[in-house]
Design an enzyme around this catalytic site. Structure first.
Site, PDB file in Angstrom:
ATOM      1  N   TYR A   1      77.576  81.902  98.238  1.00 37.92           N
ATOM      2  CA  TYR A   1      77.874  82.763  99.487  1.00 37.92           C
ATOM      3  C   TYR A   1      76.722  82.687 100.426  1.00 37.92           C
ATOM      4  O   TYR A   1      75.686  82.665 100.284  1.00 37.92           O
ATOM      5  CB  TYR A   1      78.178  84.259  98.939  1.00 37.92           C
ATOM      6  N   GLU A   2      77.390  82.876 101.725  1.00 41.56           N
ATOM      7  CA  GLU A   2      76.398  83.019 102.931  1.00 41.56           C
ATOM      8  C   GLU A   2      75.427  84.341 102.612  1.00 41.56           C
ATOM      9  O   GLU A   2      74.134  84.038 103.444  1.00 41.56           O
ATOM     10  CB  GLU A   2      77.230  83.458 104.180  1.00 41.56           C
ATOM     11  N   SER A   3      75.583  85.145 102.091  1.00 44.40           N
ATOM     12  CA  SER A   3      74.723  86.448 101.868  1.00 44.40           C
ATOM     13  C   SER A   3      73.380  85.831 101.057  1.00 44.40           C
ATOM     14  O   SER A   3      72.481  86.616 100.837  1.00 44.40           O
ATOM     15  CB  SER A   3      75.401  87.473 101.020  1.00 44.40           C
TER      16      SER A   3
ATOM     17  N   MET B   1      69.233  84.962 103.054  1.00 45.61           N
ATOM     18  CA  MET B   1      70.115  84.032 103.664  1.00 45.61           C
ATOM     19  C   MET B   1      69.586  82.968 104.366  1.00 45.61           C
ATOM     20  O   MET B   1      70.054  81.760 104.427  1.00 45.61           O
ATOM     21  CB  MET B   1      71.018  85.075 104.821  1.00 45.61           C
TER      22      MET B   1
END
Length: 256
Positions: free
Chosen positions: A52-54, A83
């Site tokens: 995930y982008e996080s 990130m």
């Protein structure tokens, strides 16, 4: 299953999930792409590595995350990194097999617009922008795009290229030095692939969807390779997983 046993949105989610192979590393988008990836991991691709982008690497959420910042992503992840590291060490370094994206507009070359509808300086609607989508579309080894099948969402050309598909065709993308490219557009009516020139065509129609319906909902004269070719319908297990485990309140599928 009978036709009444699943919705058009569920057919879209299932078709998208089936694009993922067991063992793929996939950078997951929010919304329906998120649902499709989690469905794949719970069915045919248990070793799918969801990023995930996080900054959560190889997430294994116990329930469907509501956003890329949902704490459920961290609790079962292999790693949690800044990130910056997620984009540099993993995505830009070529370690992501699949990028899963959506957008307000997707054109015949797989370019995605999530910036403006209308002129940039005087738009009808100003949208959230790229986020990480441009990086994902530029660096993943292949991109899967998921969207409802509507003419306004599938114009011949997007109003703004936020995330590149086959810009100027396949050769144009190569000249820009971009990795990979879109492999499919999955809609609630059909599965589209890309020809040698980087133009999207319909590979299969979903059950009970006619070729005329698809043509009327597409902003270019889309080629349909075989009007009798049908997408395999969702299985009872796939639908049950969506409704009972992933989206019991119908947040994404509207089935509550």
């Amino acid at each position: 299953m009978t036709d009444a046993d699943y919705t058009a949105t569920e057919a879209m989610v299932v078709a998208a999930a089936r694009e993922l192979d067991d063992g793929d590393s996939v950078l997951v988008g929010v919304g329906v792409p998120n649902l499709a990836c989690n469905l794949a991991k719970r069915t045919h691709a248990p070793d799918l590595q969801m990023v995930y982008e996080s900054g959560t690497i190889d997430s294994n959420p116990s329930k469907l995350p509501l956003s890329i910042g949902d704490p459920v992503l961290a609790s079962g992840a292999l790693r949690v990194v800044p990130m910056f590291d997620g984009f540099t060490t993993y995505l830009q370094a070529g370690r992501i097999d699949v990028g899963f994206l959506g957008g307000a507009q997707i054109d015949r070359h797989g370019n995605i617009n999530s910036t403006v509808i209308g002129e940039y300086d005087d738009p009808v609607v100003r949208l959230p922008g790229s986020g990480g989508a441009c990086d994902i579309a530029s660096n993943a080894h292949r991109t899967i795009i998921i969207t409802p099948h509507e003419e306004r969402r599938l114009p011949a050309e997007v109003d703004f290229v936020t995330s590149p598909g086959y810009v100027g065709g396949r050769e144009g993308r190569a000249e820009l030095g971009l990795r990979g490219g879109p492999s499919a557009i999955i809609t609630d009516k059909a599965v589209l692939r890309f020809d040698d020139d980087g133009v999207a065509y319909v590979e299969t129609l979903h059950p009970d969807v006619s070729a005329d319906e698809v043509r009327a909902a597409t902003g270019w004269e889309v080629e349909i390779s075989d009007e009798s070719a049908r997408t395999a319908p969702p299985t009872p297990d796939e639908v049950a997983t969506i409704r009972d485990e992933l989206d019991p309140q119908g947040v994404y599928t509207g089935t509550d």
